[in-house]
Design an enzyme around this catalytic site. Structure first.
Site, short mmCIF file in Angstrom:
data_model
loop_
_atom_site.label_atom_id
_atom_site.label_comp_id
_atom_site.label_asym_id
_atom_site.label_seq_id
_atom_site.Cartn_x
_atom_site.Cartn_y
_atom_site.Cartn_z
N ASP A 47 50.86 83.46 42.90
CA ASP A 47 50.80 82.15 43.55
C ASP A 47 52.06 81.85 44.36
O ASP A 47 51.98 81.32 45.47
CB ASP A 47 50.58 81.05 42.51
CG ASP A 47 49.10 80.78 42.27
OD1 ASP A 47 48.28 81.67 42.57
OD2 ASP A 47 48.77 79.69 41.77
N ASN A 69 44.10 82.42 45.60
CA ASN A 69 43.43 81.30 44.94
C ASN A 69 44.47 80.28 44.51
O ASN A 69 44.32 79.61 43.48
CB ASN A 69 42.62 81.79 43.74
CG ASN A 69 41.46 80.85 43.43
OD1 ASN A 69 41.21 79.90 44.14
ND2 ASN A 69 40.75 81.14 42.35
N ASP A 270 45.68 71.35 32.27
CA ASP A 270 45.84 72.80 32.18
C ASP A 270 46.09 73.24 30.74
O ASP A 270 45.43 74.14 30.22
CB ASP A 270 46.97 73.27 33.09
CG ASP A 270 46.54 73.34 34.55
OD1 ASP A 270 45.34 73.16 34.83
OD2 ASP A 270 47.40 73.57 35.42
N GLU A 298 40.27 77.50 39.31
CA GLU A 298 40.05 78.90 39.67
C GLU A 298 38.62 79.35 39.43
O GLU A 298 38.12 80.27 40.07
CB GLU A 298 41.04 79.79 38.91
CG GLU A 298 42.46 79.75 39.43
CD GLU A 298 43.27 78.55 38.99
OE1 GLU A 298 44.49 78.57 39.20
OE2 GLU A 298 42.69 77.56 38.46
N HIS A 342 43.27 83.18 35.28
CA HIS A 342 44.39 83.53 34.40
C HIS A 342 44.36 82.78 33.07
O HIS A 342 44.67 83.33 32.02
CB HIS A 342 45.71 83.28 35.12
CG HIS A 342 45.91 81.88 35.62
ND1 HIS A 342 47.09 81.20 35.50
CD2 HIS A 342 45.06 81.01 36.25
CE1 HIS A 342 46.99 79.99 36.03
NE2 HIS A 342 45.76 79.87 36.50
N ARG A 343 43.96 81.50 33.11
CA ARG A 343 43.99 80.71 31.87
C ARG A 343 42.88 81.12 30.89
O ARG A 343 43.05 81.02 29.68
CB ARG A 343 43.92 79.22 32.19
CG ARG A 343 45.07 78.77 33.06
CD ARG A 343 45.55 77.37 32.80
NE ARG A 343 46.64 77.07 33.71
CZ ARG A 343 47.90 77.47 33.57
NH1 ARG A 343 48.23 78.21 32.52
NH2 ARG A 343 48.82 77.17 34.46
N LYS A 373 48.52 85.82 38.44
CA LYS A 373 48.56 84.58 39.23
C LYS A 373 49.76 83.72 38.85
O LYS A 373 50.40 83.12 39.73
CB LYS A 373 47.25 83.80 39.01
CG LYS A 373 47.18 82.47 39.76
CD LYS A 373 45.83 81.81 39.55
CE LYS A 373 45.80 80.40 40.08
NZ LYS A 373 45.97 80.31 41.54
#
Length: 390
Positions: A47, A69, A270, A298, A342-343, A373
């Site tokens: 990122d 993204n 998040d 995402e 990623h999460r 990311k």
């Protein structure tokens, strides 16, 4: 793919990478600023690479910028590019071309911006013919993404006159806007905040700064959760209690998660994702609300999280703004689809951990490199903690 075997060990010390949200904001402000800036601890990830590359390339006044993204980069650059002159195309990965940007584009057009959609109405890719932004007054919806407001705020000092931004409806993710204002202040620009309902920014210029970038609280949440699940001892370095990041609120919620909890995650969306794997170890039902923003991240994180939690045996009910999780009696082994998010990858790693009253399972994570990311070293650090005292 990577396969994580069940373990009861999760101990050690980790230094989490710099905050993505802070890193991309200060990179942009530094580019716009007079004088040099110097940052220590800035995030090195996909990122921030997209943001850095874009800032390097916009000097050419005509360029095609690929932003992957990276939502923060796409939204903030859309506004920032309008304040100068030049012709730019902003594009990204296929998912980025599904993520909404219409409210921001309409606000910028009302300030005189010339922006075209190159594919689907309301989403990137975009073409910007930049020739400055008028000031005055502009309205922006607050219920889809706080990044739209952040983008306007960062660009505001460079409008042709003072800018008032009026928020229509309730503003979600207020801590991210607070972060933006605090960072603008560090760069010498004061934002007049009327209870998050309207904002006023006078004309001005950012001044270069030397800053230490704090660790990413969202990234830290996985290690905090892992320690809580296993009753391990993990020290997370780089984050203070007075953090600019709303995701530190996760620490206040975490101890209550193991009984089952109903929590409004509007202020820390998040890190709230990390509550989902923890919910599988809880004694009762978990309900997380205030997560409508998950749908435009995402991936559609509400749907993705529900799908994958069911694989490990949880019963899940999900809606547009909530997810409800009944924990499985036994956590089942599963292969987890990450949806290039990623999460998702980091959250589901936690289900390989054994708690004192419920064992984890063998968890296979598909496309683990999606963590690049924001956290390229995640799985090596995770494995280090599981092996430290094994």
């Amino acid at each position: 793919m990577i396969t994580l075997l069940p373990t009861s060990h999760f101990n050690g010390t980790v230094q989490v990478p710099g905050s993505k949200s802070i890193s991309n904001r200060v990179l942009l402000m530094a580019y716009l600023a007079e004088g040099e800036s110097e940052f220590t601890g800035i995030l090195e990830s996909d990122d921030t690479k997209y943001m850095r590359d874009a800032l390097e390339n916009i000097k050419n006044k005509k360029n095609d910028l690929f932003l992957g993204n990276a939502g923060t980069a796409m939204r903030s650059l859309t506004a920032a590019l309008c304040i100068g002159t030049g012709e730019y195309i902003l594009r990204g990965e296929p998912r980025m071309h599904e993520r909404p940007i219409k409210d921001l584009v309409e606000a910028l057009r009302s300030l005189g911006a010339n922006i075209e959609y190159l594919q689907n109405e309301g989403c990137p890719p975009l073409k910007i013919n930049a020739n400055g932004l008028n000031g005055g007054s502009v309205r922006i919806k607050g219920n889809i993404s706080s990044q739209f407001l952040t983008a306007l705020l960062i660009a505001a000092p460079y409008c042709k006159e003072a800018l008032e931004i009026i928020v229509d409806g309730e503003l979600i993710s207020k801590p991210y806007v607070y972060m933006t204002m605090r960072l603008m202040e560090k760069f010498g620009i004061k934002v007049e905040n009327n209870d998050y309902k309207s904002f006023k920014v006078e004309k001005g210029v950012y001044k270069g700064q030397k800053l230490n970038i704090e660790g990413d609280a969202s990234s830290a949440s996985y290690f905090w959760a892992g320690a809580a699940i296993t009753k391990g001892n993990v020290v997370v370095k780089g984050i203070e209690k007075d953090s600019l990041q709303g995701d530190v609120m996760f620490l206040d919620v975490l101890p209550r998660c193991f009984d089952g909890i109903t929590v409004d995650a509007t202020l820390f969306p998040d890190a709230a994702m990390t509550i989902c794997p923890v919910a599988c170890y809880a004694k009762g039902k978990t309900k997380i609300t205030g997560i409508a923003s998950w749908k435009v991240k995402e991936t559609d994180r509400i749907s993705a999280m529900a799908n994958e939690l069911r694989k490990v045996g949880a019963e899940v009910v999900a809606g547009d703004d909530f997810i409800e999780i009944n924990p499985p009696e036994i956590i089942k082994s599963a292969t987890i689809e990450t949806y290039n998010d990623h999460r998702m990858a980091m959250c589901f790693s936690l289900l390989s951990l054994n708690s004192p009253h419920k064992n984890g399972a063998e968890i296979t994570i598909l496309n683990p490199s999606c963590v690049n990311k924001t956290f390229p070293e995640y799985f090596s650090l995770f494995n280090h903690l599981t092996l430290a005292n094994a």
